[in-house]
Design an enzyme around this catalytic site. Structure first.
Site, PDB file in Angstrom:
ATOM      1  N   ARG A 312       0.835  -1.207   0.000  1.00 45.18           N
ATOM      2  CA  ARG A 312       0.000   0.000   0.000  1.00 45.18           C
ATOM      3  C   ARG A 312       0.870   1.258   0.000  1.00 45.18           C
ATOM      4  O   ARG A 312       0.524   2.258  -0.628  1.00 45.18           O
ATOM      5  CB  ARG A 312      -0.993   0.007   1.157  1.00 45.18           C
ATOM      6  CG  ARG A 312      -2.013   1.138   1.066  1.00 45.18           C
ATOM      7  CD  ARG A 312      -3.147   1.014   2.063  1.00 45.18           C
ATOM      8  NE  ARG A 312      -4.198   0.126   1.622  1.00 45.18           N
ATOM      9  CZ  ARG A 312      -5.273   0.500   0.910  1.00 45.18           C
ATOM     10  NH1 ARG A 312      -5.426   1.775   0.553  1.00 45.18           N
ATOM     11  NH2 ARG A 312      -6.171  -0.372   0.553  1.00 45.18           N
ATOM     12  N   GLU A 762      -9.802   5.887   7.145  1.00 44.90           N
ATOM     13  CA  GLU A 762      -8.364   6.161   7.166  1.00 44.90           C
ATOM     14  C   GLU A 762      -7.931   7.426   6.420  1.00 44.90           C
ATOM     15  O   GLU A 762      -7.007   8.115   6.866  1.00 44.90           O
ATOM     16  CB  GLU A 762      -7.602   4.973   6.564  1.00 44.90           C
ATOM     17  CG  GLU A 762      -7.765   3.675   7.322  1.00 44.90           C
ATOM     18  CD  GLU A 762      -7.285   2.491   6.504  1.00 44.90           C
ATOM     19  OE1 GLU A 762      -8.038   2.050   5.621  1.00 44.90           O
ATOM     20  OE2 GLU A 762      -6.158   2.039   6.731  1.00 44.90           O
TER      21      GLU A 762
HETATM   22  N1  MTE Z   1     -12.416   5.181  14.459  1.00 48.02           N
HETATM   23  C1  MTE Z   1     -12.484   4.887  15.774  1.00 48.02           C
HETATM   24  N2  MTE Z   1     -13.230   5.671  16.574  1.00 48.02           N
HETATM   25  N3  MTE Z   1     -11.807   3.823  16.296  1.00 48.02           N
HETATM   26  C2  MTE Z   1     -11.009   3.017  15.515  1.00 48.02           C
HETATM   27  O1  MTE Z   1     -10.429   2.051  16.003  1.00 48.02           O
HETATM   28  N4  MTE Z   1     -10.154   2.572  13.240  1.00 48.02           N
HETATM   29  C3  MTE Z   1      -9.831   3.157  11.942  1.00 48.02           C
HETATM   30  C4  MTE Z   1     -11.048   3.856  11.348  1.00 48.02           C
HETATM   31  N5  MTE Z   1     -11.655   4.710  12.312  1.00 48.02           N
HETATM   32  C5  MTE Z   1     -10.920   3.327  14.115  1.00 48.02           C
HETATM   33  C6  MTE Z   1     -11.672   4.413  13.633  1.00 48.02           C
HETATM   34  C7  MTE Z   1      -9.331   2.185  10.969  1.00 48.02           C
HETATM   35  S1  MTE Z   1      -7.716   1.745  11.036  1.00 48.02           S
HETATM   36  C8  MTE Z   1     -10.123   1.681   9.987  1.00 48.02           C
HETATM   37  S2  MTE Z   1      -9.522   0.649   8.798  1.00 48.02           S
HETATM   38  C9  MTE Z   1     -11.557   1.997   9.915  1.00 48.02           C
HETATM   39  O2  MTE Z   1     -11.978   2.848  10.963  1.00 48.02           O
HETATM   40  C10 MTE Z   1     -12.341   0.702   9.950  1.00 48.02           C
HETATM   41  O3  MTE Z   1     -13.697   0.904   9.986  1.00 48.02           O
HETATM   42  P1  MTE Z   1     -14.588   1.226   8.687  1.00 48.02           P
HETATM   43  O4  MTE Z   1     -14.081   0.338   7.600  1.00 48.02           O
HETATM   44  O5  MTE Z   1     -15.948   0.904   9.124  1.00 48.02           O
HETATM   45  O6  MTE Z   1     -14.374   2.663   8.378  1.00 48.02           O
HETATM   46  N1  HPA Z   2      -5.720  -2.452   4.444  1.00 45.20           N
HETATM   47  C1  HPA Z   2      -5.947  -2.843   5.720  1.00 45.20           C
HETATM   48  N2  HPA Z   2      -5.841  -4.074   6.108  1.00 45.20           N
HETATM   49  C2  HPA Z   2      -5.503  -5.000   5.206  1.00 45.20           C
HETATM   50  C3  HPA Z   2      -5.251  -4.669   3.888  1.00 45.20           C
HETATM   51  C4  HPA Z   2      -5.368  -3.313   3.476  1.00 45.20           C
HETATM   52  O1  HPA Z   2      -5.163  -2.941   2.313  1.00 45.20           O
HETATM   53  N3  HPA Z   2      -4.927  -5.793   3.242  1.00 45.20           N
HETATM   54  C5  HPA Z   2      -4.975  -6.770   4.179  1.00 45.20           C
HETATM   55  N4  HPA Z   2      -5.335  -6.297   5.367  1.00 45.20           N
HETATM   56 MO1  MOS Z   3      -7.321  -0.145   9.433  1.00 42.59          MO
HETATM   57  S1  MOS Z   3      -5.302   0.066   9.529  1.00 42.59           S
HETATM   58  O1  MOS Z   3      -7.216  -0.860   7.831  1.00 42.59           O
HETATM   59  O2  MOS Z   3      -7.507  -1.476  10.479  1.00 42.59           O
END
Ligand code: MTE
Ligand code: HPA
Ligand code: MOS
Length: 817
Positions: A312, A762
């Site tokens: 990534r 993210e």
């Molecule tokens: N927001 C909160 N409050 N707590 C979390 O742990 N994790 C982040 C983001 N936002 C997180 C967060 C990460 S690393 C990801 S990948 C996404 O939330 C995952 O959730 P989603 O795919 O539903 O956005």
């Molecule tokens: N993002 C987060 N988590 C993952 C991914 C990615 O692209 N691929 C495998 N696990």
């Molecule tokens: Mo988020 S780093 O893809 O859990």
């Protein structure tokens, strides 16, 4: 371009219980009478042979029910991508914090006492404790990867100007508030029910069943919520659950393992540190012609997700900018630190840090403003193919840069700041200011194709209330609230009729981690599909009921069997999740069902559900959803055509945005303050505006901590010394931008995703890079010779060092006098 007006948003489903302290986390589960406490003994050496492990005395301690080692697992191995990591160290340890023994006792105090009786003899081996050392010793995980487009050597030769640099990026701690935790109950026939705080219940099911010699059917994993995950619970929650499961399995009693903060920080991996070498060729006006980048990351002792994170990073080295000739190489180093892992943004921010630094550096070199260089290189029509061959569709980046520039009064403030700094330098003022505007273009999809699938189960009951179960886990981001809202909109019932159920492998099998920001995209789409099937059946029923006098409806006659049953055999095509409302001739709105052609005849959703049941029509549905159009080939590093006409993508679409940050740095202490940040993002048509803005502010501030104060400090023998909030400084509310402005642009053009939304979790973290580049900008104002070098995070010490010729020692002496 217009900005979205602020619509009404439903609150987070846990909003009330969080603020009133009623939300249940793992350790809030009531204790059972025969429950055991689980403790872990881990290595205090970075690299050593385990010469002798003696726990005989510990076994005799009061309350100790068992001590387990590597041989107690049926298969002592796990790993998300590569199975390379022992659950319990055997023969050797490879990092400080690697677990060697699992202890079961009645109380924590007994565990603490027993730990003191355990003797472990080590024979130290020499550890690898830096990326540079790993490179020297050729210690790597997996082969080098390369993504290449054009002819970099030709491009370099054809460039008027060239720059080279080396960038050091440290890791960061997730600092979730709920530590890694699991409670395991032994159930019938040797099966286990596991409650844990993880982003990937299916992975826990795999690791536990494999480790204990069970099969998936023997293990149920339930995740109600996490007190934060941020990527730190994507893979690394699994061994924790396995230790508790080992105790429950061996002793047939419930087992509880809750890490304290210090142990959690010492044992678990962090964001991968990176070191990047780059060479860039550009012409006199700042147009980039060629980029050659070599990325190294510190993977720690085992592979974990590091190779995927590196991929990534390589895919995000372009960020918002078109670079005709480009070569990116990436290699993961094997060192003797905790295995590093996913952290919000995954590899993305590392690639972006490099290219945004390059933008500042080119501007410094040419004596122009960095925003000008960015605008000139930004992806635009005709220059919209990434280095991995994907077209940037529905590209809003030029507008975002332009609009963010205007909203932030960038050029006006640039002049003010220049004046301010000149005066400050002339008069010995205490502060300097810096301003920088950076962009983000974050690819949404897992780069591993098979992870881009999900499923949902919808149960509608006779009273019209609805339970929704999907593979998505709730970690604070609001995925449950978003899914509830999607279901509410599909079925036309208020969210108070909808309950999103705790995530469980029993209801949703073979799920992907809730990660890559794709939780709502994947699981929300599956839930919507399931709703559409139910709606199709209810619509058919409605049409039939319209023709029947009320006294002949099943609710009036059911038990008697006097009326013929209504049969329904409708099925809507699954592939199209964007069924416009008109697709269903019957409408579901405000708890009522009606035909717009004859709106006076209405049946409440609730009554219709009851009629469906009485006519033996299913009110439940399961749906599977996969993200379409993905075709990234990891071997060639390029996307491939899907068919004769259509190119595929590495990502379904890109979430885009821009941020302008202004910082002030204290010339005496190096302290950084963020004075103002303006963020502008394209999130398509958000499901829940307020939750999305919450994600933007949270991600930005979290990233800001990494850019400025979060300094992981390890001893020369590889021990993490900053393993508590007193030594590891995350941002507090006082550190957030003094003036923080967040806007979303209107974009109804994201046809590729559910309801035209875009993922948010993210991407905004990557905008915190603007804080780091603004610090660079402030330091730059003191120099005309060389562009400043600055490690991430730019801690006060590092800022001071960069401001003072001769370094920190000189700076400190000056301060003393
Ligand atoms: N927001 C909160 N409050 N707590 C979390 O742990 N994790 C982040 C983001 N936002 C997180 C967060 C990460 S690393 C990801 S990948 C996404 O939330 C995952 O959730 P989603 O795919 O539903 O956005
Ligand atoms: N993002 C987060 N988590 C993952 C991914 C990615 O692209 N691929 C495998 N696990
Ligand atoms: Mo988020 S780093 O893809 O859990």
């Amino acid at each position: 371009m217009s900005v979205i007006p602020v619509p009404k948003s439903l609150p987070h489903d846990s909003a009330w219980t969080h603020v009133t302290g009623k939300s249940e986390f793992i350790d809030d589960r009531p204790r059972l009478r025969n429950e055991l406490v689980v403790g872990l003994v881990y290595s205090d050496r970075a690299h050593a042979k385990l010469k002798k492990i003696d726990f005989s005395q510990a076994l005799r301690c009061e309350g100790i029910e068992g001590v387990f080692s590597a041989s107690d697992f049926s298969h002592n191995i796990w790993g998300t991508i590569f199975q390379d990591q022992p659950l319990l160290a055997d023969q050797r340890v490879h990092y400080v914090g690697e677990v060697i023994l699992v202890i079961a006792a009645q109380t924590q105090t007994q565990i603490d006492a027993a730990k003191r009786k355990i003797k472990i003899e080590y024979e130290d081996l020499s550890p690898i404790l830096s990326i540079q050392q790993a490179i020297r010793e050729q210690s790597f995980i997996a082969p080098e990867r390369k993504i290449e487009r054009g002819d970099v050597d030709f491009g370099m030769a054809a460039s008027d100007r060239k720059l080279e640099g080396h960038l050091v990026i440290q890791g960061a701690e997730h600092f979730y508030l709920e530590s890694q935790a699991a409670v395991v109950y032994p159930c019938d026939n040797g099966s286990l029910e596991i409650h844990c705080s993880v982003q990937h219940p299916t992975e826990v099911q795999h690791v536990v069943s494999h480790g204990l010699g069970l099969t998936s059917k023997d293990v149920v994993v339930i995740v109600k919520r996490m007190g934060g995950g941020f990527g730190g619970k994507e893979s690394q929650g699994a061994p924790i659950a396995a230790y508790a499961a080992l105790v429950a399995h061996k002793l047939g009693r419930p087992a509880r393992l809750i890490l304290n903060k210090d142990d959690d920080m010492i044992m678990t991996g962090k964001r991968n540190p990176f070191e990047i070498d780059y060479k860039v060729g550009f012409n006199r006006d700042g147009q980039i012609i060629a980029l050659d980048a070599q990325l190294f990351s510190d993977g720690g002792a085992y592979a974990d997700l590091s190779t995927s994170i590196m991929e990534r990073a390589m895919l995000h080295c372009d960020n918002a900018y078109y670079i005709p000739h480009m070569r990116v190489r990436g290699r993961v180093c094997k060192t003797h630190f905790h295995p590093h892992t996913a952290f919000r943004g995954f590899g993305g921010p590392k690639g972006v840090l490099m290219i945004e630094r390059i933008m500042e550096e080119i501007a410094f070199h040419l004596g122009v403003d960095a925003l000008q260089v960015r605008k000139m290189n930004c992806y635009r029509e005709g220059f919209d193919i990434t280095h991995y061959g994907q077209k940037v569709e529905n590209n809003r980046l030029p507008e975002l840069l332009h609009e963010c520039d205007e909203k932030a009064d960038y050029f006006l403030r640039r002049r003010e700041i220049e004046e301010f700094n000149k005066t400050s330098l002339r008069t010995g003022g205490q502060t300097l200011r810096g301003l920088s505007l950076t962009a983000v273009k974050f690819g949404i999809s897992f780069t591993t194709r098979f992870l881009n699938q999900g499923n949902a189960l919808i149960n509608v009951y006779r009273d019209g209330s609805v339970q929704v179960s999907t593979g998505a886990t709730e970690m604070g981001q609001g995925v449950y609230a978003r899914i509830a809202q999607l279901v509410s909109e599909e079925l036309g019932v208020d969210t108070k009729w909808i309950q999103v159920m705790p995530t469980s492998t029993e209801k949703n099998a073979n799920t992907s981690p809730t990660a890559a920001s794709s939780g709502t995209d994947i699981n929300g789409a599956a839930a919507s599909l399931a709703c559409q099937q139910i709606k199709a059946r209810l619509s058919e029923l409605f049409i039939q009921l319209q023709k029947r006098p009320l006294e002949r409806w099943a609710s009036k006659t059911a038990g008697l069997g006097t009326e013929p049953e209504i049969n329904v055999e409708t099925h809507v095509p699954m592939q199209d999740i964007f069924q416009p409302a008109e697709f269903f001739s019957i409408h579901f709105e405000n708890g009522e069902v009606f035909d717009p052609k004859n709106p006076t005849f209405r049946i409440s959703f609730k009554d219709l559900c009851n009629e469906a049941y009485l006519n033996r029509i299913s009110l439940c549905e399961y749906a599977h959803y996969k993200i379409p159009n993905l075709s990234f080939n990891k071997i060639t590093g390029q996307v491939a055509p899907l068919n004769d006409e259509k190119m595929g993508g590495a990502f379904l679409y890109f979430t885009q945005g821009a941020a302008a940050s202004e910082v002030s740095i204290n010339r005496d202490t190096g302290e950084v303050k963020v004075l103002r940040t303006d963020i502008l993002m394209d999130l398509g048509r958000p499901v829940n505006y307020a939750l999305d803005v919450g994600q933007i502010s949270g991600a930005f501030v979290q990233g800001m901590g990494w850019m400025t104060t979060e300094n992981l400090f390890y001893s020369s023998t590889g021990k993490l010394l900053s393993h508590s909030p007193s030594t590891y400084k995350i941002p507090s509310v006082h550190d957030t931008p003094r003036d923080f402005r967040i806007h979303l642009i209107e974009n109804n053009g994201n046809y590729s995703n559910l309801r035209g939304t875009k993922a948010v979790g993210e991407p905004p973290l990557l905008l915190s890079v603007s804080v780091w580049t603004a610090i660079l900008d402030a330091i730059r104002s003191t120099r005309t010779d060389a562009f400043p070098d600055l490690v991430v995070p730019a801690t006060a010490e590092r800022v001071l060092e960069a401001l003072t010729p001769g370094g920190l020692d000189v700076a400190l002496k000056q301060l003393m006098n």
